[in-house]
Design a protein around this motif. Structure first.
Motif, PDB file in Angstrom:
ATOM      1  N   PRO A 142      25.664 -44.058   4.852  1.00  0.00           N
ATOM      2  CA  PRO A 142      24.676 -43.199   5.523  1.00  0.00           C
ATOM      3  C   PRO A 142      23.261 -43.766   5.499  1.00  0.00           C
ATOM      4  N   TYR A 143      22.975 -44.648   4.539  1.00  0.00           N
ATOM      5  CA  TYR A 143      21.640 -45.236   4.455  1.00  0.00           C
ATOM      6  C   TYR A 143      21.587 -46.581   5.187  1.00  0.00           C
ATOM      7  N   GLU A 144      22.529 -47.450   4.888  1.00  0.00           N
ATOM      8  CA  GLU A 144      22.512 -48.802   5.465  1.00  0.00           C
ATOM      9  C   GLU A 144      22.962 -48.817   6.917  1.00  0.00           C
ATOM     10  N   ASN A 145      23.864 -47.923   7.283  1.00  0.00           N
ATOM     11  CA  ASN A 145      24.450 -47.896   8.631  1.00  0.00           C
ATOM     12  C   ASN A 145      24.346 -46.486   9.209  1.00  0.00           C
ATOM     13  N   ALA A 146      23.128 -45.946   9.210  1.00  0.00           N
ATOM     14  CA  ALA A 146      22.931 -44.549   9.599  1.00  0.00           C
ATOM     15  C   ALA A 146      23.399 -44.263  11.022  1.00  0.00           C
ATOM     16  N   GLU A 147      23.139 -45.171  11.953  1.00  0.00           N
ATOM     17  CA  GLU A 147      23.543 -44.943  13.357  1.00  0.00           C
ATOM     18  C   GLU A 147      25.065 -44.885  13.464  1.00  0.00           C
ATOM     19  N   ASP A 148      25.762 -45.807  12.790  1.00  0.00           N
ATOM     20  CA  ASP A 148      27.229 -45.806  12.819  1.00  0.00           C
ATOM     21  C   ASP A 148      27.779 -44.538  12.170  1.00  0.00           C
ATOM     22  N   PHE A 149      27.197 -44.169  11.035  1.00  0.00           N
ATOM     23  CA  PHE A 149      27.665 -42.975  10.332  1.00  0.00           C
ATOM     24  C   PHE A 149      27.462 -41.736  11.190  1.00  0.00           C
ATOM     25  N   ALA A 150      26.310 -41.624  11.831  1.00  0.00           N
ATOM     26  CA  ALA A 150      26.043 -40.474  12.695  1.00  0.00           C
ATOM     27  C   ALA A 150      27.043 -40.404  13.845  1.00  0.00           C
ATOM     28  N   ALA A 151      27.361 -41.541  14.436  1.00  0.00           N
ATOM     29  CA  ALA A 151      28.316 -41.558  15.552  1.00  0.00           C
ATOM     30  C   ALA A 151      29.708 -41.151  15.091  1.00  0.00           C
ATOM     31  N   ILE A 152      30.142 -41.630  13.918  1.00  0.00           N
ATOM     32  CA  ILE A 152      31.460 -41.278  13.383  1.00  0.00           C
ATOM     33  C   ILE A 152      31.542 -39.780  13.102  1.00  0.00           C
ATOM     34  N   VAL A 153      30.498 -39.251  12.460  1.00  0.00           N
ATOM     35  CA  VAL A 153      30.481 -37.820  12.121  1.00  0.00           C
ATOM     36  C   VAL A 153      30.515 -36.968  13.387  1.00  0.00           C
ATOM     37  N   LYS A 154      29.696 -37.319  14.361  1.00  0.00           N
ATOM     38  CA  LYS A 154      29.638 -36.509  15.587  1.00  0.00           C
ATOM     39  C   LYS A 154      30.976 -36.534  16.330  1.00  0.00           C
ATOM     40  N   LYS A 155      31.600 -37.700  16.396  1.00  0.00           N
ATOM     41  CA  LYS A 155      32.898 -37.802  17.068  1.00  0.00           C
ATOM     42  C   LYS A 155      33.947 -36.962  16.351  1.00  0.00           C
ATOM     43  N   TRP A 156      33.960 -37.036  15.014  1.00  0.00           N
ATOM     44  CA  TRP A 156      34.966 -36.293  14.231  1.00  0.00           C
ATOM     45  C   TRP A 156      34.748 -34.789  14.315  1.00  0.00           C
ATOM     46  N   LEU A 157      33.505 -34.360  14.369  1.00  0.00           N
ATOM     47  CA  LEU A 157      33.228 -32.924  14.468  1.00  0.00           C
ATOM     48  C   LEU A 157      33.715 -32.351  15.797  1.00  0.00           C
ATOM     49  N   ASN A 158      33.897 -33.215  16.778  1.00  0.00           N
ATOM     50  CA  ASN A 158      34.389 -32.757  18.082  1.00  0.00           C
ATOM     51  C   ASN A 158      35.913 -32.644  18.135  1.00  0.00           C
ATOM     52  N   VAL A 159      36.593 -33.160  17.094  1.00  0.00           N
ATOM     53  CA  VAL A 159      38.048 -33.025  17.045  1.00  0.00           C
ATOM     54  C   VAL A 159      38.391 -31.574  16.702  1.00  0.00           C
ATOM     55  N   VAL A 160      39.297 -30.992  17.473  1.00  0.00           N
ATOM     56  CA  VAL A 160      39.670 -29.591  17.272  1.00  0.00           C
ATOM     57  C   VAL A 160      40.843 -29.503  16.293  1.00  0.00           C
ATOM     58  N   TYR A 161      40.668 -28.695  15.243  1.00  0.00           N
ATOM     59  CA  TYR A 161      41.732 -28.438  14.276  1.00  0.00           C
ATOM     60  C   TYR A 161      42.120 -26.969  14.334  1.00  0.00           C
TER      61      TYR A 161
END
Length: 339
Positions: free
Chosen positions: A315-334
């Motif tokens: 989250p610190y070194e690769n904040a942009e990548d982490f943000a993209a991963i989190v946003k994509k995963w939050l869009n997955v419907v469970y």
């Protein structure tokens, strides 16, 4: 585990993901102007022991007003506090963010076990429960997001039930960035070993080590070896140095690195977790295989995402990548089976 002098130096820093305190001045550095505009002023709430707990809030982006808030749980380590999440806050656009300083860290009240006891990690968990109750009124659930060895706190939030908290109904998902390996998290440590570790770290010789461990050169060496793939930035060193000079900053570090957070083992919480779990880890870490165990069906079948250019502080070194991963995963419907 033997706890002799040289291993203790590494142990105190190794779980590093976990804490900080006062610098040469007694006031936390204010965030940058862009962060100040994003997060607003520091707010406070009181925990059950009347300790003042600091936190900041980033409002949701348009269209995310009804989405669950992300609760960002910072690591405990030499110099760490909620500032750890600043790069992610800058990169994030979406859900509302709750960014607390854990008790003993940043702008929150200190604790000194010689004067007042604290249950670790339970009091940190309770602190976050209080914050969620206060800030999530009418806003629904939260997503618990942890870094490093604070994954047990996120798991506890999602599974713990008391007369004041219902984790399965209050936490919708759990995200753990570079958590301990599955076996380590599930199995914990012998209680006697944890007590012995803390007794040695908090002894006069152990406390004499802390000023050495927070030296800029030592922090740089450890961070370059174990945390960052491309070397730690100067801002990281400045914040660690500043926070680690706060009076009493050693106590959360000693408690964490003694094994109190992971000590009891979290097999029951892992088994009881009724919410989706995302593990984010650096592809550059040689111990990544230990995190693949979270994916096994018998272990709950978590989602594992690897950041190839990252190591142990995604989250610190690769904040942009982490943000993209989190946003994509939050869009997955469970499908929710808890009602």
């Amino acid at each position: 585990m033997r706890f002799h002098l040289v291993p203790s130096l590494l142990l105190v820093l190794s779980c590093w993901f976990s804490s900080a305190f006062v610098p040469p001045s007694d006031s936390p550095r204010p965030p940058s102007s862009s962060l100040s505009a994003r997060l607003g002023p520091t707010r406070y709430h009181l925990d059950a022991s009347s300790r003042r707990c600091a936190y900041r809030v980033a409002p949701p982006a348009p269209g995310f007003e009804s989405a669950p808030s992300l609760l960002l749980i910072h690591p405990i380590g030499i110099g760490c506090a909620s500032w750890f999440w600043d790069p992610f806050v800058r990169a994030w656009s979406g859900n509302r963010l709750l960014v607390p300083d854990l008790i003993g860290c940043g702008a929150s009240d200190r604790f000194d076990p010689r004067e007042s006891g604290m249950f670790v990690p339970l009091d940190w968990t309770r602190q976050l429960e209080d914050l969620c109750r206060e800030e999530s009124k009418g806003r629904g659930q939260v997503v618990a997001v942890s870094q490093g060895g604070m994954a047990p706190v996120a798991l506890s939030l999602a599974t713990r039930q008391s007369d004041r908290w219902n984790g399965p109904r209050s936490v919708s998902r759990v995200i753990a960035a570079t958590p301990p390996g599955y076996a380590e998290l599930a199995g914990g440590l012998p209680a006697a070993e944890v007590r012995t570790n803390f007794a040695r770290l908090s002894s006069p010789p152990g406390r004499l080590l802390y000023p050495l461990l927070r030296l800029r050169g030592f922090v740089r060496l450890f961070s370059d070896l174990f945390l960052f793939r491309g070397g730690c930035p100067e801002e990281w060193l400045e914040r660690c140095e500043e926070e680690s000079h706060r009076e009493g900053s050693e106590w959360p570090v000693f408690a964490f690195n003694s094994g109190f957070v992971v000590g009891k083992g979290y097999q029951e919480e892992l088994d009881d977790l009724a919410r989706p779990l995302l593990i984010v880890h650096g592809g550059g870490d040689r111990l990544v295989e230990r995190r693949r165990q979270y994916q096994r069906p018998e272990n709950g079948g978590a989602t594992l995402e690897l950041v190839e250019e990252g190591n142990n502080v995604i989250p610190y070194e690769n904040a942009e990548d982490f943000a993209a991963i989190v946003k994509k995963w939050l869009n997955v419907v469970y499908v929710d089976y808890t009602d």
